[in-house]
Structure formats: C-alpha cells, structure tokens
Design a protein around this motif. Structure first.
Motif, PDB file in Angstrom:
ATOM      1  N   MET A  10       0.835  -1.204   0.000  1.00  0.00           N
ATOM      2  CA  MET A  10       0.000   0.000   0.000  1.00  0.00           C
ATOM      3  C   MET A  10       0.872   1.257   0.000  1.00  0.00           C
ATOM      4  SD  MET A  10      -3.121  -0.880  -0.303  1.00  0.00           S
ATOM      5  CE  MET A  10      -3.848   0.746  -0.044  1.00  0.00           C
ATOM      6  N   ASP A  52       1.114   4.316  -2.911  1.00  0.00           N
ATOM      7  CA  ASP A  52       1.137   5.767  -2.654  1.00  0.00           C
ATOM      8  C   ASP A  52       2.378   6.407  -3.265  1.00  0.00           C
ATOM      9  OD1 ASP A  52      -1.239   5.564  -1.267  1.00  0.00           O
ATOM     10  OD2 ASP A  52      -0.292   5.427   0.705  1.00  0.00           O
ATOM     11  N   GLN A  67     -12.019  -3.429   5.257  1.00  0.00           N
ATOM     12  CA  GLN A  67     -11.569  -2.032   5.198  1.00  0.00           C
ATOM     13  C   GLN A  67     -10.318  -1.894   4.350  1.00  0.00           C
ATOM     14  OE1 GLN A  67     -13.038   0.615   6.235  1.00  0.00           O
ATOM     15  NE2 GLN A  67     -14.628  -0.150   7.592  1.00  0.00           N
ATOM     16  N   ASP A  68      -9.370  -2.809   4.542  1.00  0.00           N
ATOM     17  CA  ASP A  68      -8.133  -2.756   3.750  1.00  0.00           C
ATOM     18  C   ASP A  68      -8.418  -3.031   2.271  1.00  0.00           C
ATOM     19  OD1 ASP A  68      -6.412  -2.116   5.828  1.00  0.00           O
ATOM     20  OD2 ASP A  68      -6.108  -4.210   6.397  1.00  0.00           O
ATOM     21  N   ARG A  90     -11.156  -2.347   0.658  1.00  0.00           N
ATOM     22  CA  ARG A  90     -11.778  -1.148   0.076  1.00  0.00           C
ATOM     23  C   ARG A  90     -10.720  -0.132  -0.330  1.00  0.00           C
ATOM     24  NH1 ARG A  90     -16.475  -0.650   4.598  1.00  0.00           N
ATOM     25  NH2 ARG A  90     -17.791  -2.302   3.753  1.00  0.00           N
ATOM     26  N   LYS A  91      -9.808   0.127   0.575  1.00  0.00           N
ATOM     27  CA  LYS A  91      -8.757   1.109   0.283  1.00  0.00           C
ATOM     28  C   LYS A  91      -7.927   0.651  -0.904  1.00  0.00           C
ATOM     29  CE  LYS A  91      -4.877   3.599   2.355  1.00  0.00           C
ATOM     30  NZ  LYS A  91      -4.005   3.755   3.550  1.00  0.00           N
ATOM     31  N   LEU A  92      -7.593  -0.631  -0.953  1.00  0.00           N
ATOM     32  CA  LEU A  92      -6.784  -1.189  -2.039  1.00  0.00           C
ATOM     33  C   LEU A  92      -7.501  -1.058  -3.380  1.00  0.00           C
ATOM     34  CD1 LEU A  92      -4.354  -2.924  -3.065  1.00  0.00           C
ATOM     35  CD2 LEU A  92      -5.762  -4.941  -2.547  1.00  0.00           C
ATOM     36  N   LEU A 137     -10.024   0.821  -4.350  1.00  0.00           N
ATOM     37  CA  LEU A 137     -10.271   2.196  -4.795  1.00  0.00           C
ATOM     38  C   LEU A 137      -8.977   2.852  -5.269  1.00  0.00           C
ATOM     39  CD1 LEU A 137     -12.407   4.324  -5.182  1.00  0.00           C
ATOM     40  CD2 LEU A 137     -12.025   5.093  -2.833  1.00  0.00           C
ATOM     41  N   THR A 138      -7.878   2.586  -4.571  1.00  0.00           N
ATOM     42  CA  THR A 138      -6.589   3.145  -4.974  1.00  0.00           C
ATOM     43  C   THR A 138      -6.188   2.632  -6.354  1.00  0.00           C
ATOM     44  OG1 THR A 138      -5.845   3.298  -2.660  1.00  0.00           O
ATOM     45  CG2 THR A 138      -4.149   3.388  -4.360  1.00  0.00           C
ATOM     46  N   TYR A 186     -14.620  -2.607  -5.313  1.00  0.00           N
ATOM     47  CA  TYR A 186     -14.748  -1.714  -4.156  1.00  0.00           C
ATOM     48  C   TYR A 186     -16.210  -1.624  -3.705  1.00  0.00           C
ATOM     49  CZ  TYR A 186     -15.275   2.816  -1.790  1.00  0.00           C
ATOM     50  OH  TYR A 186     -15.628   3.809  -0.908  1.00  0.00           O
ATOM     51  N   GLU A 238     -21.076   5.783   2.544  1.00  0.00           N
ATOM     52  CA  GLU A 238     -19.712   6.236   2.262  1.00  0.00           C
ATOM     53  C   GLU A 238     -19.344   6.029   0.788  1.00  0.00           C
ATOM     54  OE1 GLU A 238     -17.099   4.126   4.831  1.00  0.00           O
ATOM     55  OE2 GLU A 238     -18.042   4.840   6.678  1.00  0.00           O
ATOM     56  N   GLU A 253     -18.637   7.133  -5.218  1.00  0.00           N
ATOM     57  CA  GLU A 253     -18.002   6.142  -6.091  1.00  0.00           C
ATOM     58  C   GLU A 253     -19.049   5.362  -6.880  1.00  0.00           C
ATOM     59  OE1 GLU A 253     -16.837   6.783  -2.966  1.00  0.00           O
ATOM     60  OE2 GLU A 253     -15.105   7.795  -3.875  1.00  0.00           O
TER      61      GLU A 253
END
Length: 404
Positions: free
Chosen positions: A140, A144, A174-175, A177-179, A181-182, A204, A218, A222
């Motif tokens: 992750m 970035d 949660q992880d 989702r972040k992955l 979407l990124t 996502y 949330e 998206e």
C-alpha cells in the motif's frame, strides 16, 4: 568516494554505517568525519550485539536519508538492500512489521526524488517479509509512492496478480476497500484501461454488501462514478451494478436518483426510454460529461441486444429499424456492429429481412437469467440423455443382428 562492498571481516550493516557517515559529514572535514564515523559505528555495534534491530534500522535510515541525493543509485540500492535485510533478523514478526513500517515510511517521504529507485527498494523490502500483513502494508505504501512520484507504470503490472495477492494477504474488508479504490484511481489516471479501472471500482462497491445504511453511504460518490463510467464506456455492455446496495441506495437519493434511473435505462430498457430521459435531463447528462450522440450509439446496441433476447431467436428488419430509430439501409450495419462487439451471434436473412439469433449477451445476469440458464441446461441434459438412449438401443439391435 568508494562504493560500499561488504566483506567477511565486517558486518554489512557496519560497512553501510561507515559509508553513510563518511558521505554525510564529508563537508565538515576529516576530523569531524572520523569522529562521527566512530560514534555511529559504536552505536551500531551495540545494537547488533544486543539485537536491537529496530534501533539499528533507525540509525542507518537517518544517515541514508541525508545522502540520498549525494551518491549514485547503485550505492543507494546497495545501502538500502542491507537496511531492508534487517527485517529478517528479529524472531518476532511484530518487530519485523514495526521495522517494515519504519523503513517504508522513510523511503516514501520524498516521492519526487528518484521515485523509480525508491519503488524498487520497496519491492525488495516486500520480498524480504514473511508476515502477510507486513507485505500488504508495504504494498500500500508502494502504491502511494507510485502515485505521488508519478511512476505508476512500474506498479500497474502487479495488478494482474491481485487475486492471488489478496489470498496471500488475507486482508479485512476495510483494507480491501482502500486497495481496490486506490488501484481503480491509478488505472483511471493512467488511462491504461477503462475496463480494468471499472473492474476494481466494482470490486470496491461489492465490499459494501451487507453493511448498514450509514456505512453504505460512504460509497455514494463512487457509485455515481461507476454508473457514469459504465454509460460512457463504448465497449462495456454488461454489469451487475443494479444489484449492489452501494448503487441501489441512489434510487431514492434526492441528489442522485436520476443517475440511478439512467443506469436502469441502459441495463433494462431501450432507446426510446433514453431519448425521453435526455429530453427532460439533457443538462444533467452534460454535467457528467456524457455525449448525447455516444449515448444514442450505445443504447442502439443495447436495444438490439434486448430485442435478440426477447424475440425468440428471430428479429425482423422492420422491428430493428423502429426500435433503433434508423433508416432501412442502416439495419444491417447496426447488426454487424453488434456482432463485432460480440454482443450477438446471428445470421441475416436478406431475402426475408429477418435476423436469426443463435446467441446474445445479457445486459444483466440476475434471477431471470439464472432461471433461463437452468431451463436451457435441463433441456440440453434431456437431449443428451435421448441421444445416449438412442445409441444404446441401436447398439443392442446391432449386437442382436450379428448374433443371428
């Protein structure tokens, strides 16, 4: 200045400490260099003896960060190879994780300075880690770094292995989702593949299934983005967005209900419904960057698919003309477009002016489509059973004839 070359006479970490200290203090004069080298080497030696690996990593990173712009990339790669290798020293995986966090954070602090090299170092660190979560954390941070350093082309190939990586990492929702979407954002910005960007955006949105209304909320922005991307894409004609809670919430949303209605038109209705919608909401469509002519072209293909699905295998030219609102001489052209897009398999009977459809793509694959598939499979199974029975009966007859 000499290149770091660890030998059997000295721990590689001490060689790096000595080298980085010399480079860091080179402008202060020989005496200062010698003093600092001695002090830092003593500190490093103490850390090695008692196994304070996190402290040693911190000590080495401080000096390495100072000289990042002063030495060659070859030297930097060697230095950070030694530093990254420290994560293999602790017996505790938790301590290795803390070291990985420390190293990754330091490497990614200046993403615009030699970003490709920094990304290479991050992947080296990743491969040295055993703990799945430690690997996920470093990955992750690498994402970035790739974004901020504008070197995403070096990390995009890893997306093809994402299913296998997710099994290895065993991350929480949660992880994930972040992955997802990124990755979707990276692919969208790189313009490498609208389909792949949409695929990860869909992944996502799927993670919100089963969540409460507040959490699902949330994903509202998206969800809208996914709808617009689907409508815009000239080569996407099927999706499962309608069944997703993250998307379904828009149906009664004061701000985005019309966007949901647009998706429903593209997935369940025909061209006339879109034209009525556009007549009443043309400003809305323009605000999302949708081009009316492109939408009409896509809806014509979607409408043709719907006809193929609903007309029991045969569609008249006249019906296609009326449904797609085209001229007589354009009918075959649109049928060919649908074939080229692999939306239908068919033959055109020009004499009788009908299209004979053997296969068509479903715009959505819900309960009705599953029931239809089940019915077809049952029919095929029955047909195969009849063929087998016929073959067996013929074989018995042949055997009896030969015996006589």
């Amino acid at each position: 200045m000499t290149t770091v070359v660890p030998t059997s006479e000295e721990d590689p970490a001490l060689s790096v400490v000595r080298f980085t200290a010399e480079a860091s203090w080179a402008d202060a004069g020989p005496e200062v260099v010698e003093s600092q080298m001695k002090r830092l080497c003593i500190e490093a030696q103490e850390c090695i003896v008692v196994g304070r690996w996190l402290d040693l990593a911190s000590l080495m990173l401080t000096s390495a960060d100072v000289i990042f712009s002063k030495v060659s990339e070859k030297d930097l790669e060697c230095i950070f190879t030694v530093i990254c290798n420290l994560v293999t020293k602790p017996e505790s995986l938790d301590e290795s994780l803390e070291m990985a966090k420390l190293i990754a954070t330091k490497i990614t602090q200046q993403p615009n300075e030699k970003p490709a090299l920094r990304l290479k170092i991050m992947f080296n660190l990743y491969n040295l880690l055993e703990n799945p979560y430690s690997r996920f954390f470093v990955y992750m941070k690498a994402l970035d770094l790739a974004v901020n350093g504008k070197v995403t082309e070096h990390i995009i190939p890893s997306f093809r292995k994402m299913d296998d990586l997710l099994k290895e990492w065993n991350t929480g929702i949660q992880d994930q989702r972040k992955l997802f979407l990124t990755i979707s954002n990276i692919l969208k910005e790189s313009k490498s593949s609208a389909k792949d960007s949409f695929k990860f955006l869909t992944k996502y949105l799927v993670t919100f299934s089963g969540e409460d209304a507040y959490t699902v909320g949330e994903a509202k922005e998206e969800a809208v983005r996914a709808i617009i991307e689907f409508v815009k894409a000239p080569d996407m004609f099927q999706c499962d967005l309608l069944d997703m809670p993250a998307v379904a919430q828009l149906e009664k949303d004061a701000k985005y209900a019309l966007v949901y209605q647009l998706l429903k038109i593209f997935l369940t209705q025909r061209l006339d419904a879109y034209l009525d919608f556009d007549a009443a909401n043309s400003t809305l469509l323009k605000s999302y960057g949708l081009v009316h002519e492109d939408c009409i072209a896509k809806m014509r293909l979607m409408s043709l698919v719907d006809l193929a699905s609903a007309e029991s295998g045969q569609i008249s030219y006249a019906l296609i003309k009326d449904t797609l609102r085209i001229n007589d001489d354009e009918v075959e052209m649109w049928v060919v477009k649908a074939i080229t897009a692999k939306l239908i398999d068919c033959k055109m009977d020009q004499m009788n002016e009908i299209v004979i459809v053997s296969r068509c793509t479903e715009r959505v694959f819900g309960q009705r489509q599953w029931q239809s598939l089940r019915s077809k499979l049952a029919t095929w199974r029955g047909n195969i059973a009849n063929v087998i029975s016929t073959i067996q009966a013929n074989k018995i007859t042949e055997d009896g004839t030969q015996a006589m």
